[in-house]
Scaffold this active site. Structure first.
Site, short mmCIF file in Angstrom:
data_model
loop_
_atom_site.label_atom_id
_atom_site.label_comp_id
_atom_site.label_asym_id
_atom_site.label_seq_id
_atom_site.Cartn_x
_atom_site.Cartn_y
_atom_site.Cartn_z
N LEU A 51 -8.83 1.44 -7.61
CA LEU A 51 -9.49 1.72 -6.34
C LEU A 51 -9.90 3.18 -6.42
O LEU A 51 -9.07 4.08 -6.43
CB LEU A 51 -8.54 1.50 -5.17
CG LEU A 51 -9.11 1.80 -3.78
CD1 LEU A 51 -10.23 0.83 -3.44
CD2 LEU A 51 -8.02 1.76 -2.71
N ASN A 75 -0.86 4.65 -10.32
CA ASN A 75 -1.22 4.22 -8.97
C ASN A 75 -0.80 5.32 -8.02
O ASN A 75 0.39 5.62 -7.91
CB ASN A 75 -0.51 2.92 -8.61
CG ASN A 75 -0.67 2.57 -7.14
OD1 ASN A 75 -1.69 2.86 -6.53
ND2 ASN A 75 0.35 1.95 -6.56
N GLY A 76 -1.76 5.97 -7.35
CA GLY A 76 -1.37 6.98 -6.39
C GLY A 76 -2.34 8.12 -6.27
O GLY A 76 -3.47 8.06 -6.77
N THR A 316 10.90 -8.49 10.65
CA THR A 316 10.13 -7.45 11.32
C THR A 316 8.97 -6.95 10.48
O THR A 316 7.92 -6.57 11.00
CB THR A 316 11.03 -6.25 11.69
OG1 THR A 316 11.73 -5.81 10.52
CG2 THR A 316 12.03 -6.63 12.75
N ARG A 319 6.16 -9.52 10.92
CA ARG A 319 5.57 -9.39 12.26
C ARG A 319 4.58 -8.23 12.32
O ARG A 319 3.50 -8.35 12.88
CB ARG A 319 6.68 -9.15 13.29
CG ARG A 319 7.57 -10.33 13.59
CD ARG A 319 8.69 -9.87 14.51
NE ARG A 319 9.56 -10.96 14.94
CZ ARG A 319 10.67 -10.77 15.65
NH1 ARG A 319 11.00 -9.56 16.03
NH2 ARG A 319 11.41 -11.80 16.01
#
Length: 575
Positions: A51, A75-76, A316, A319
């Site tokens: 990306l 990655n980062g 959680t 959600r």
């Protein structure tokens, strides 16, 4: 966020193996849709799905040192890469990528390079001269990384579990703040801040120093060559991120490319608290605000895809991930590739409602330490994978190493909730940004108490999920759950429903072991459940479970005629 996959020592150099690596790396293409790269050296493979955020035109990976004997897949984002380049003036850089410094730093400093990096990262580096390798993950685990072992003696590293779970006999989450060294023969922790020992600090509270450290953290994260914005829920944390970013954007390089008006994004059910609060903050800051709506059914329809991408069955997390997943798709459709978000503040400052019940500053501090150490399993996982599912990168300034170390050095007495002194949750952060001359936020927003439910995107979201689970999971299924799922046995129908979906995509034993378990009240750790005997009878992971705690704390102060005016000057005294 990019996707990395590395397979080392697999004893197979065939074209078939190369094709298999390409296939597995392709499972990470959502993380990096801009380019695919692969480096093969004998029986070692380093793959990358890019990306492009910094230097989109020439920063393709894997990256190399001058002689191409050191290969790295990363990655980062390395925010101090320009400073590090200045220390490497004898080296020749081929790209403008912030990650290229890692290959060159390795030549100069070896494995000690990791502690020099300021940013979020996970990487694998291969030294082809002796086939030694290292793998490392950032201090808190903002970027995901997994480690696995194959029956052929190979060792695997991947940004997501789905890229290695089929081919590894055993795998696990790579620990944050750790480095794996083939020369050392194992893993060690490279990140050793004072707070890690959980010893209670006694440092002073300097509101201006705390403010300056956070502003510096946000400014670092304006490093981008692509369009970006801020996730704005209207709560304290995201509002401060938006305020600081908006204030400093005009002087950044990003503004010269993409304009000086900040873009902000929010999602919720129509009429939800988050939408209203975010709009108020956006209007005050003058941002270009984008408001997205979703329905409960749209969220339910996305659940399977969400669980596949975020790779957890934690209730959680699922959600909260679902609205973020839906919003990320909308944001990416606008051409935005990077967002700044407010994760980490509640863990650092004890912002969850159950912290009202902390019996003393020692337990308060220890709980914040436990929460920070577990972030890679919860909020960091959610923020990273929900956005990366659509090729969007999330940056989190509250988890900046420098800011975190300062915030965790403050005597935790300052962080405790003290209604009698006018201190609500995260008071020391609110007070640090309480500037009458150049306000960051209106007072009523700055001192707005934390949203009392965990479903700020809309009160019917969690109810809709529970209704779905009640229809899909029978009483007998839940009664026999311990026989079907003996490890981390689901105790509610909602948890059972998510677990069933997770096991469909990740059926191996090591996969289910990557998800934490244990009792929780309103996002607490298991240890904090002991703070209130009543909590053990109501182990609800949502914020609703602590609602009574939140209300009672202020009712008690009111009954004693000590309830303060939170907008008109809370106390600055340390008792």
């Amino acid at each position: 966020m990019c996707g990395i996959l590395a397979v080392l020592g697999c004893t197979d150099c065939s074209q078939a193996k190369r094709s298999r690596i390409i296939e597995l790396s392709g499972r990470l293409r959502h993380r990096g849709p801009d380019w695919s790269g692969l480096h093969c050296h004998e029986d070692c493979y380093l793959a990358h799905q890019r990306l492009a955020i910094v230097d989109p035109t020439s920063g393709d990976q894997p990256l190399y040192n001058d002689e191409k004997t050191v290969v790295v897949t990363v990655n980062g984002e390395i925010y101090n890469h320009m400073y590090l380049r200045d220390k490497l003036q004898s080296h020749t850089f081929r790209t403008g990528s912030d990650c290229e410094v890692i290959a060159h730093l390795y030549e100069e400093y070896g494995e000690d390079l990791v502690d020099m990096l300021d940013g979020m990262f996970s990487f694998v580096l291969l030294d082809t001269r002796d086939k030694s390798f290292i793998a490392a993950r950032d201090a808190i685990g903002i970027t995901p990384l997994y480690i696995g072992w194959g029956l052929d003696g190979s060792i695997w590293f991947a940004s997501e579990m789905k890229a290695l779970s089929d081919d590894c006999e055993r795998f696990m989450s790579f620990l944050p703040g750790h480095i794996y060294s083939s020369k050392q023969g194992g893993m060690r922790r490279w990140y050793n801040p004072p707070w890690y020992s959980e010893q209670v600090p006694s440092g002073p509270y300097d509101p201006l120093a705390l403010r300056a450290a956070f502003e510096k953290a946000v400014i670092k994260r304006l490093m981008t060559d692509v369009p970006f914005g801020v996730l704005l829920s209207g709560g304290l944390d995201s509002s401060l991120v938006a305020s600081v970013a908006s204030r400093h954007l005009a002087e950044s390089e990003a503004a010269r490319q993409w304009g000086s008006q900040l873009h902000t994004f929010c999602i919720g059910l129509k009429g939800s608290p988050d939408l209203k609060a975010a709009r108020e903050v956006a209007d005050y800051l003058g941002t270009r605000h984008h408001e997205f709506h979703f329905t409960v059914q749209e969220g339910i329809d996305a659940l399977e895809e969400v669980i596949y991408h975020i790779e957890t069955y934690d209730v959680t997390t699922i959600r909260a991930s679902t609205p973020m997943f839906l919003m990320s798709r909308k944001i990416k459709s606008l051409g935005v590739k990077m967002v700044i978000s407010g994760e980490g503040s509640d863990e650092i400052f004890g912002g969850y409602l159950y912290f009202h019940k902390a019996p003393n500053k020692e337990e308060f501090h220890q709980e914040t330490c436990r929460k920070i150490k577990a972030l890679h399993l919860y909020d960091c996982l959610r923020a990273n994978k929900s956005t990366s599912a659509w090729g969007l990168e999330a940056r989190v300034p509250f988890l900046d190493k420098e800011f975190l170390n300062l915030a965790m050095s403050i005597d935790p007495e300052w962080k405790m909730v003290r209604p009698d002194l006018g201190r609500i949750e995260k008071w020391i952060l609110r007070n640090a940004f309480d500037d009458n001359e150049r306000p960051y936020l209106p007072k009523h927003i700055l001192y707005r108490q934390k949203e009392q439910f965990s479903d700020g995107v809309g009160y019917s979201w969690i109810d809709g999920l529970r209704d779905l689970a009640n229809k899909e999971v029978t009483d007998s299924m839940l009664m026999n759950a311990s026989f079907i799922y003996p490890e981390n046995t689901p105790t509610t129908k909602e948890a059972y429903y998510y677990r069933r979906i997770f096991e469909k995509y990740f059926p191996k034993n090591p996969a289910r072991s990557t998800v934490p378990g244990g009792p929780s009240i309103a996002c607490s750790t298991a240890k904090a459940v002991e703070w209130d005997a009543a909590w053990s009878k109501n182990l609800d992971p949502s914020g609703r479970a602590a609602l009574g705690v939140h209300v009672a704390a202020y009712d008690e102060a009111s009954a004693n005629n000590k309830k303060p005016s939170l907008v008109n000057g809370p106390s600055h005294e340390l008792p």
